[in-house]
Design an enzyme around this catalytic site. Structure first.
Site, PDB file in Angstrom:
ATOM      1  N   ASP A 183       2.557  10.662   3.953  1.00 15.99           N
ATOM      2  CA  ASP A 183       2.527  10.085   5.294  1.00 15.99           C
ATOM      3  C   ASP A 183       3.791  10.410   6.092  1.00 15.99           C
ATOM      4  OD1 ASP A 183       1.607   8.428   7.381  1.00 15.99           O
ATOM      5  OD2 ASP A 183       2.702   6.713   6.566  1.00 15.99           O
ATOM      6  N   TYR A 473       1.359  -4.090   0.641  1.00 17.43           N
ATOM      7  CA  TYR A 473       1.173  -4.319   2.083  1.00 17.43           C
ATOM      8  C   TYR A 473       0.184  -5.430   2.387  1.00 17.43           C
ATOM      9  CZ  TYR A 473       3.974  -0.234   3.176  1.00 17.43           C
ATOM     10  OH  TYR A 473       5.008   0.648   3.321  1.00 17.43           O
TER      11      TYR A 473
END
Ligand code: E9O
Length: 606
Positions: A183, A473
């Site tokens: 990412d 997360y």
């Protein structure tokens, strides 16, 4: 390849090759037109499509063309270099601190060496022609595949309809997609400084210093070739806070001693980051033929099932996952950005960072030493999904290069083998066992870790780790919008890991995306309020886990917004930064600053 950071002193000299290089981009994904046509034999500045690109910098964001930014394949750098007559008789090396990804280096008509992988230095011995202008040419290829580290997908695409009996093709000829398995933007080119090193006929190729909190000091000086009859004079003197007090002097290429009255290196908040410098003088009889000066610190990292200790004091790290990333130069080294980043980390009262997801510049490692910032140094392995022998060999090589480069930095408190590999797969088990062994064999003084996004019940490699680093997360990638679930999700998950593995743990990533200036009350995802609300909930959990000894550190993801490749979940990059990409604070930065201040005070009084 040699590990020492370039140095200029009474004996050693180098020329910087930083500046503007002639640059020619091949068309994307050609089979090496430049190689086939031996472009290194030509003066590339005469090519019609030649331009100039600065070193160090990524080339991607410097030209207003999509094809440049998204280029996949070969680019060519060339520099004209006229060696000085007075340097004849010296041995010369071309050194590159980081070229991403694959580099072929040519001097005049010779391929002097190749290197695989960004973010780690390499050098090749070369012989210049002292009678003419020499051409240094570097061909760089950024193509990612199953067998690059980090990996990427490369896929040709065709889709043909038959309309009224005629083929109708959706994609242009040769269309392909290159998708990194990670990412962040795959910034490419000569990303860090380049040098011509000028050394003597025998020189110090490595200095390995192990200095512990009890004053034990041992060093090994390696020469570039095995030579008999040479010895070394070694002195160690204080560097900060006081300068020049000699605490050790000895002789020999290898020695050890217990040094008295030393001051220890501590991370900020825990004490002073005292540094020493070892001066190694290589002697041929009475003649000094090489000198290298390396900074280091006396400190010991240990761990038990709950915590990391530095010099015997429990160490709780509170800091950042980060990137080397900025406007215009991408991942290119820039001292301005580096200093601003470290100052801003200190402003937020951080005491650590992880070099997610590749080793950062050596300049930054020396600064972390000086400032007392603890660092988890990570290899370029991110997104690993294929655990075969080819990747294992390359991964071992990168881990070795990284440890050899950074071993003398007191700031480095742990080695991370990779980020978020698919270690629910059975094949990962033997693969990581071998990697962990490489780390421990090379350096038994630091814990080895890996950053996991697997879970306690499916992960295959946690048993090989000294410290378990976890990215989670809750409230972002799962239970989005349900703040009330966050704290218990973290607590439950960490307790489950702890119960199974009973090892020290660090939450190396948590957070939420926020577009700076996008606000709403109550917060929704991508607003500054939501980012603040998520991280406050995580902090509630972290306080509990910290107090009951489950975790030994936390790092928010991310220090600053950073560029990624394009995706529907990314708005001109990843916005999980507590700072914008320009390093200005979002609301979350003040929450972190307050939290890390309180932690600093509490831990100092502990
Ligand atoms: C790696 C980092 O480079 N960890 C990612 C970060 C992110 O913001 C990325 O920037 O996406 C998080 C991985 C989280 C995995 C959990 C996925 C769960 C899906 C339901």
């Amino acid at each position: 390849t040699y590990a020492l950071y370039p140095q200029r002193n009474e004996i050693r000299q180098y020329d910087s090759l930083d500046g503007l290089w002639t640059f020619v981009r091949e068309q994307s994904n050609t089979n090496g037109t430049g190689l086939v046509n031996q472009w290194y034999l030509s003066d590339l500045s005469t090519f019609p499509n030649a331009t100039q690109i600065p070193v160090p910098s990524a080339y991607n964001d410097l030209v207003e063309q999509r094809e440049w930014r998204d280029h996949v394949g070969w680019v060519w750098y060339q520099l004209k270099y006229t060696p000085a007559q007075r340097d004849q008789g010296l041995r010369t090396f071309l050194r590159f601190e980081s070229v991403n990804y694959f580099a072929m280096v040519f001097l005049n008509d010779k391929n002097v060496g190749n290197h695989t992988g960004g973010h780690l230095p390499f050098e090749f011995e070369v012989t210049f022609d002292y009678t003419k202008i020499n051409f240094i040419t570097v061909a760089v290829n950024n193509t990612l595949s199953n067998s690059t580290i980090p990996p990427g997908e490369f896929q040709y695409k065709t889709e043909v309809y038959t309309i009224n009996g005629q083929p109708y093709s959706v994609y242009p000829d040769g269309f392909f997609e290159q998708t990194p398995d990670f990412d962040f933007f795959n910034y490419a080119g000569i990303l860090r400084s380049a040098y011509v090193l000028k050394l003597g006929s025998v020189f110090i190729s490595d200095v390995w210093i192990i200095a512990q909190a009890n004053g034990s000091l041992s060093y090994t000086i390696t020469l570039d070739k095995s030579t008999t009859g040479l010895t070394a004079n070694v002195t160690v003197s204080s560097l900060q806070p006081t300068t020049g007090t000699i605490v050790y002097s000895g002789t020999g290429l290898q020695n050890s001693a217990i040094v008295q009255n030393i001051e220890l290196w501590y991370p900020r908040g825990y004490g002073y980051p005292s540094l020493y410098v070892m001066e190694a003088k290589l002697l041929n009889g009475t003649q000094v033929i090489d000198i290298y000066r390396e900074t280091f610190g006396f400190r010991t990292v240990t761990w038990d099932s709950d915590k990391i200790y530095i010099n015997g004091k429990p160490f709780y790290c509170h800091g950042f996952g980060a990137h080397e990333d900025f406007e215009l130069h991408g991942r290119g080294y820039n001292p301005v950005v580096m200093i601003k980043d470290l100052n801003t980390m200190e402003w937020m009262n951080g005491n650590c960072y992880r070099t997610s997801h590749y080793p950062y510049s050596q300049e930054r490692a020396y600064e972390a030493d000086r400032r007392g910032i603890a660092v988890i140094t990570e290899t370029p392995a991110v997104g690993m999904r294929l655990f075969d022998n080819t990747n294992l060999a390359l991964h071992k090589y990168m881990l070795t290069e990284m440890i050899q480069r950074d071993k003398n930095h007191p700031s480095v408190i742990a080695w991370s083998m990779s980020n978020e590999p698919q270690t629910y797969k059975n094949e990962s088990k033997a693969y990581y066992q071998q990697l962990a062994n490489v780390s421990r064999t090379l350096d038994s003084t630091r814990p080895v870790t890996n950053v996991l996004d697997t879970n306690w019940d499916d992960d295959q490699i946690a048993e090989w780790l000294d410290i378990i680093c976890i990215n989670r997360y809750y409230g972002w990638y799962s239970n989005t919008g349900y703040l009330q679930t966050i704290a218990n999700s973290y607590i439950g998950n960490f307790l489950a890991w702890k119960q199974k593995f009973n090892k020290p743990m660090i939450l190396t990533e948590y957070g939420a995306g926020a577009i700076a200036g996008l606000t709403r009350e109550p917060g929704v995802d991508f607003t500054e309020e939501y980012q603040v609300e998520v991280i406050r909930r995580v902090h509630m959990a972290l306080d509990e886990l910290r107090k009951n000894g489950t975790i030994t550190g936390e790092m928010i993801w991310n220090f600053a917004d950073f560029m990624t490749s394009q995706s529907t979940t990314r708005a001109a990059g990843n916005h999980k930064g507590v700072l914008t990409r320009n390093r200005q604070p979002k609301m979350a930065a003040y929450v972190i600053k307050d939290r890390y201040y309180n932690l600093t005070v509490e831990l100092a009084n502990a």
